[in-house]
Write a protein that holds these residues in place. Structure first.
Motif, PDB file in Angstrom:
ATOM      1  N   THR A 100       0.872  -1.169   0.000  1.00  0.00           N
ATOM      2  CA  THR A 100       0.000   0.000   0.000  1.00  0.00           C
ATOM      3  C   THR A 100       0.909   1.218   0.000  1.00  0.00           C
ATOM      4  O   THR A 100       2.082   1.131   0.398  1.00  0.00           O
ATOM      5  CB  THR A 100      -0.924   0.032   1.240  1.00  0.00           C
ATOM      6  N   PHE A 101       0.385   2.353  -0.436  1.00  0.00           N
ATOM      7  CA  PHE A 101       1.188   3.570  -0.515  1.00  0.00           C
ATOM      8  C   PHE A 101       0.503   4.664   0.271  1.00  0.00           C
ATOM      9  O   PHE A 101      -0.683   4.941   0.082  1.00  0.00           O
ATOM     10  CB  PHE A 101       1.369   4.001  -1.973  1.00  0.00           C
ATOM     11  N   VAL A 102       1.258   5.281   1.169  1.00  0.00           N
ATOM     12  CA  VAL A 102       0.745   6.380   1.980  1.00  0.00           C
ATOM     13  C   VAL A 102       1.746   7.519   1.865  1.00  0.00           C
ATOM     14  O   VAL A 102       2.883   7.407   2.324  1.00  0.00           O
ATOM     15  CB  VAL A 102       0.570   5.959   3.462  1.00  0.00           C
ATOM     16  N   GLY A 103       1.342   8.611   1.213  1.00  0.00           N
ATOM     17  CA  GLY A 103       2.219   9.771   1.072  1.00  0.00           C
ATOM     18  C   GLY A 103       3.528   9.439   0.374  1.00  0.00           C
ATOM     19  O   GLY A 103       4.572   9.957   0.747  1.00  0.00           O
ATOM     20  N   GLY A 104       3.490   8.583  -0.628  1.00  0.00           N
ATOM     21  CA  GLY A 104       4.703   8.222  -1.352  1.00  0.00           C
ATOM     22  C   GLY A 104       5.533   7.155  -0.672  1.00  0.00           C
ATOM     23  O   GLY A 104       6.596   6.794  -1.155  1.00  0.00           O
ATOM     24  N   VAL A 105       5.059   6.639   0.462  1.00  0.00           N
ATOM     25  CA  VAL A 105       5.787   5.605   1.203  1.00  0.00           C
ATOM     26  C   VAL A 105       5.100   4.260   0.969  1.00  0.00           C
ATOM     27  O   VAL A 105       3.902   4.120   1.192  1.00  0.00           O
ATOM     28  CB  VAL A 105       5.818   5.915   2.717  1.00  0.00           C
ATOM     29  N   ALA A 144      13.677  11.410   2.841  1.00  0.00           N
ATOM     30  CA  ALA A 144      13.803  11.414   1.377  1.00  0.00           C
ATOM     31  C   ALA A 144      14.084  12.823   0.875  1.00  0.00           C
ATOM     32  O   ALA A 144      15.017  13.038   0.077  1.00  0.00           O
ATOM     33  CB  ALA A 144      12.527  10.858   0.738  1.00  0.00           C
ATOM     34  N   ARG A 145      13.303  13.788   1.335  1.00  0.00           N
ATOM     35  CA  ARG A 145      13.515  15.176   0.899  1.00  0.00           C
ATOM     36  C   ARG A 145      14.897  15.674   1.280  1.00  0.00           C
ATOM     37  O   ARG A 145      15.557  16.369   0.509  1.00  0.00           O
ATOM     38  CB  ARG A 145      12.418  16.087   1.461  1.00  0.00           C
ATOM     39  N   SER A 146      15.374  15.298   2.478  1.00  0.00           N
ATOM     40  CA  SER A 146      16.694  15.764   2.926  1.00  0.00           C
ATOM     41  C   SER A 146      17.823  15.178   2.074  1.00  0.00           C
ATOM     42  O   SER A 146      18.918  15.714   2.042  1.00  0.00           O
ATOM     43  CB  SER A 146      16.917  15.428   4.402  1.00  0.00           C
ATOM     44  N   LEU A 147      17.522  14.076   1.378  1.00  0.00           N
ATOM     45  CA  LEU A 147      18.504  13.454   0.479  1.00  0.00           C
ATOM     46  C   LEU A 147      18.293  13.880  -0.975  1.00  0.00           C
ATOM     47  O   LEU A 147      18.914  13.338  -1.886  1.00  0.00           O
ATOM     48  CB  LEU A 147      18.432  11.930   0.590  1.00  0.00           C
ATOM     49  N   ASP A 157      12.147  13.140  -4.070  1.00  0.00           N
ATOM     50  CA  ASP A 157      10.755  13.559  -3.946  1.00  0.00           C
ATOM     51  C   ASP A 157       9.897  12.332  -3.675  1.00  0.00           C
ATOM     52  O   ASP A 157       9.723  11.496  -4.563  1.00  0.00           O
ATOM     53  CB  ASP A 157      10.310  14.243  -5.241  1.00  0.00           C
ATOM     54  N   PRO A 158       9.340  12.191  -2.463  1.00  0.00           N
ATOM     55  CA  PRO A 158       8.530  11.013  -2.139  1.00  0.00           C
ATOM     56  C   PRO A 158       7.341  10.829  -3.078  1.00  0.00           C
ATOM     57  O   PRO A 158       6.883   9.721  -3.300  1.00  0.00           O
ATOM     58  CB  PRO A 158       8.051  11.259  -0.709  1.00  0.00           C
ATOM     59  N   ASN A 159       6.839  11.918  -3.658  1.00  0.00           N
ATOM     60  CA  ASN A 159       5.698  11.824  -4.562  1.00  0.00           C
ATOM     61  C   ASN A 159       6.077  11.212  -5.908  1.00  0.00           C
ATOM     62  O   ASN A 159       5.198  10.861  -6.691  1.00  0.00           O
ATOM     63  CB  ASN A 159       5.059  13.199  -4.765  1.00  0.00           C
ATOM     64  N   LYS A 160       7.362  11.083  -6.180  1.00  0.00           N
ATOM     65  CA  LYS A 160       7.820  10.477  -7.431  1.00  0.00           C
ATOM     66  C   LYS A 160       8.381   9.073  -7.203  1.00  0.00           C
ATOM     67  O   LYS A 160       9.039   8.523  -8.077  1.00  0.00           O
ATOM     68  CB  LYS A 160       8.875  11.361  -8.091  1.00  0.00           C
ATOM     69  N   ALA A 161       8.107   8.520  -6.038  1.00  0.00           N
ATOM     70  CA  ALA A 161       8.599   7.168  -5.731  1.00  0.00           C
ATOM     71  C   ALA A 161       7.993   6.168  -6.706  1.00  0.00           C
ATOM     72  O   ALA A 161       6.815   6.272  -7.067  1.00  0.00           O
ATOM     73  CB  ALA A 161       8.242   6.790  -4.289  1.00  0.00           C
ATOM     74  N   LEU A 162       8.800   5.206  -7.130  1.00  0.00           N
ATOM     75  CA  LEU A 162       8.326   4.175  -8.044  1.00  0.00           C
ATOM     76  C   LEU A 162       7.381   3.242  -7.313  1.00  0.00           C
ATOM     77  O   LEU A 162       7.608   2.881  -6.167  1.00  0.00           O
ATOM     78  CB  LEU A 162       9.512   3.380  -8.592  1.00  0.00           C
ATOM     79  N   LEU A 213      14.685   3.627   1.051  1.00  0.00           N
ATOM     80  CA  LEU A 213      14.751   4.045   2.451  1.00  0.00           C
ATOM     81  C   LEU A 213      13.855   3.110   3.245  1.00  0.00           C
ATOM     82  O   LEU A 213      12.716   2.852   2.855  1.00  0.00           O
ATOM     83  CB  LEU A 213      14.259   5.481   2.612  1.00  0.00           C
ATOM     84  N   GLU A 214      14.378   2.615   4.360  1.00  0.00           N
ATOM     85  CA  GLU A 214      13.581   1.726   5.205  1.00  0.00           C
ATOM     86  C   GLU A 214      13.730   2.170   6.648  1.00  0.00           C
ATOM     87  O   GLU A 214      14.844   2.307   7.155  1.00  0.00           O
ATOM     88  CB  GLU A 214      14.052   0.287   5.045  1.00  0.00           C
TER      89      GLU A 214
END
Length: 173
Positions: free
Chosen positions: A52-57, A126-129, A132-137, A115-116
C-alpha cells in the motif's frame, strides 16, 4: 552526500534474486522471493504481502528467514512445486543514517535508492537526500526486472522471405 551527513556504511554486496511462481500463489497480492547473497550459500527467504502507498511511502508486511543453505532451499522449493519464474542480479550498498537504512541499488535496468525505517520519518528523510517522495516508483524490482527481461527477448515474428526480382536475378548471373 551520505558521507557528508556522517551516515555509516553497513556493507556492500551482490545479490542474485530468485522470483518464484507455484502452489499457493494465486494472485499478485502474494509474492514469494528468495534472495541469495553472492559470495556463499547464505541467503534470505522473503514472503511479501501486498503493498500500500501512503504519502509516497510503500508499506508492506514482509516475513524473512535467514537461510543456512540456499541451494538446499532452492531444491526444497522446487520439490514443493515452486518454479523460478525469473532472476535478476543486484549490487547493493547499505548505509544507516539517523535510524533509517538507506540502500543504493544498481540493477541492469537502473540505479535506485530505498529508504527503510519508521514511516513517519521517511518522507522528510527522502527530501533531505534530494528525493521527492511523490515520485517514488510503485513497481517492485521484481516487476521492473521482468519487464526489462521481456524487452530483451527477441520477437517471435515469422521470418520474412527475401524475393529477388527476375531482372536483378538475371543481372547477378
Amino acid at each position: 552526500m551520505l558521507r557528508k551527513r556522517e551516515a555509516q556504511l553497513v556493507g556492500r554486496y551482490k545479490e542474485e534474486n530468485f522470483r518464484f511462481s507455484g502452489p499457493g500463489k494465486s494472485t499478485r497480492n502474494t509474492t514469494l522471493r528468495l534472495r541469495v547473497l553472492n559470495g556463499g550459500p547464505r541467503g534470505v527467504l522473503t514472503a511479501k504481502g501486498p503493498a500500500t502507498f501512503v504519502g509516497g511511502v510503500k508499506i508492506r508486511e514482509e516475513t524473512e528467514v535467514e537461510l543456512g543453505d540456499v541451494h538446499a532451499t532452492l531444491d526444497l522449493l522446487q520439490q514443493l512445486g515452486f518454479r523460478v519464474g525469473w532472476t535478476y542480479p543486484k549490487t547493493r550498498s547499505m548505509w544507516m543514517l539517523d535510524g533509517v537504512a538507506v540502500t543504493l541499488d544498481v540493477l541492469e535496468f537502473g540505479w535506485f535508492v530505498e529508504l527503510e525505517g519508521p514511516t513517519t520519518v521517511l518522507p522528510e528523510m527522502a527530501r533531505s537526500l534530494g528525493l521527492d517522495p511523490n515520485k517514488a516508483l510503485r513497481d517492485s524490482y521484481s516487476v521492473m526486472a521482468k519487464k526489462h527481461q521481456q524487452q530483451k527477448q527477441p520477437t517471435k515474428a515469422k521470418p520474412t522471405p527475401v524475393v529477388t526480382p527476375p531482372a536483378a536475378a538475371e543481372a547477378q548471373a
